[in-house]
Design a protein around this motif. Structure first.
Motif, short mmCIF file in Angstrom:
data_model
loop_
_atom_site.label_atom_id
_atom_site.label_comp_id
_atom_site.label_asym_id
_atom_site.label_seq_id
_atom_site.Cartn_x
_atom_site.Cartn_y
_atom_site.Cartn_z
N VAL A 19 -3.96 14.21 -2.61
CA VAL A 19 -5.36 14.59 -2.78
C VAL A 19 -5.90 15.22 -1.49
O VAL A 19 -6.60 16.23 -1.54
N PHE A 20 -5.55 14.66 -0.35
CA PHE A 20 -6.01 15.19 0.93
C PHE A 20 -5.56 16.64 1.10
O PHE A 20 -6.34 17.50 1.49
N ILE A 21 -4.30 16.92 0.80
CA ILE A 21 -3.78 18.29 0.90
C ILE A 21 -4.54 19.20 -0.04
O ILE A 21 -4.96 20.30 0.33
N GLY A 22 -4.75 18.74 -1.27
CA GLY A 22 -5.47 19.56 -2.25
C GLY A 22 -6.90 19.84 -1.87
O GLY A 22 -7.38 20.97 -2.01
N THR A 28 -12.76 21.42 -0.60
CA THR A 28 -13.67 20.55 -1.36
C THR A 28 -13.51 19.10 -0.89
O THR A 28 -12.49 18.74 -0.31
N ASP A 29 -14.49 18.28 -1.18
CA ASP A 29 -14.44 16.83 -0.96
C ASP A 29 -13.77 16.47 0.37
O ASP A 29 -12.81 15.71 0.41
N LYS A 30 -14.32 17.00 1.46
CA LYS A 30 -13.65 16.85 2.76
C LYS A 30 -13.83 15.49 3.42
O LYS A 30 -13.03 15.11 4.26
N ASP A 31 -14.87 14.75 3.06
CA ASP A 31 -15.08 13.46 3.71
C ASP A 31 -14.24 12.37 3.04
O ASP A 31 -13.63 12.58 2.00
N VAL A 32 -14.21 11.20 3.65
CA VAL A 32 -13.39 10.10 3.15
C VAL A 32 -13.81 9.71 1.73
O VAL A 32 -12.96 9.51 0.86
N ALA A 39 -9.18 10.86 -5.54
CA ALA A 39 -7.93 10.10 -5.73
C ALA A 39 -8.07 8.97 -6.74
O ALA A 39 -7.07 8.53 -7.32
N ALA A 40 -9.28 8.49 -6.97
CA ALA A 40 -9.50 7.29 -7.78
C ALA A 40 -8.82 7.31 -9.15
O ALA A 40 -8.15 6.33 -9.50
N PRO A 41 -8.93 8.38 -9.95
CA PRO A 41 -8.27 8.32 -11.26
C PRO A 41 -6.75 8.19 -11.14
O PRO A 41 -6.11 7.52 -11.96
N PHE A 42 -6.17 8.81 -10.13
CA PHE A 42 -4.73 8.72 -9.92
C PHE A 42 -4.32 7.35 -9.39
O PHE A 42 -3.26 6.83 -9.73
N LEU A 43 -5.16 6.76 -8.57
CA LEU A 43 -4.88 5.41 -8.08
C LEU A 43 -4.97 4.40 -9.22
O LEU A 43 -4.18 3.45 -9.27
#
Length: 119
Positions: A19-22, A28-32, A39-43
């Protein structure tokens, strides 16, 4: 990685790296919070895969990795589309499927080969 919890956390880290790489590549979505939200749905899919495979019993098995990978991608994409209302373009599905196969299954294949060579 001798404990199932450590192995699970390693799998989760691989998803966060994906997700970070993407998010960096698409600016997009650069903050933690943004990365973790993406990442939540994949986690969640990862947790389901670990449960479905009883991953804690044999966390290093390639078969465990296959079930974990399939659940991560399928459940992650379904949740991303329906619950998170985010995009699931065909190109994204392909990239996510391949990247997660290479990581979630790949490290297990490498470990199995090293273990067999040592035996």
């Amino acid at each position: 990685m001798k404990r199932p919890a450590t192995t699970f956390l390693f799998d989760a880290l691989l998803i966060v790296v994906f997700v970070f790489i993407g998010t960096r590549n698409h600016d997009t979505d650069k903050d933690v919070v943004g990365v973790l939200s993406t990442a939540a749905p994949f986690l969640i899919g990862l947790v389901c895969g670990w449960w479905a495979s009883s991953g804690w019993k044999n966390p290093f098995a390639v078969q465990t990795g296959i079930v974990v990978w399939m659940a991560t991608v399928v459940i992650g994409m379904l949740l991303r589309h329906f619950a998170w209302d985010r995009g699931t373009a065909v190109a994204f599905i392909i990239v996510a499927t391949v990247f997660n196969a290479l990581t979630l299954i790949g490290w297990r294949v490498v470990r199995e080969n090293i273990t067999q060579r040592r035996a």
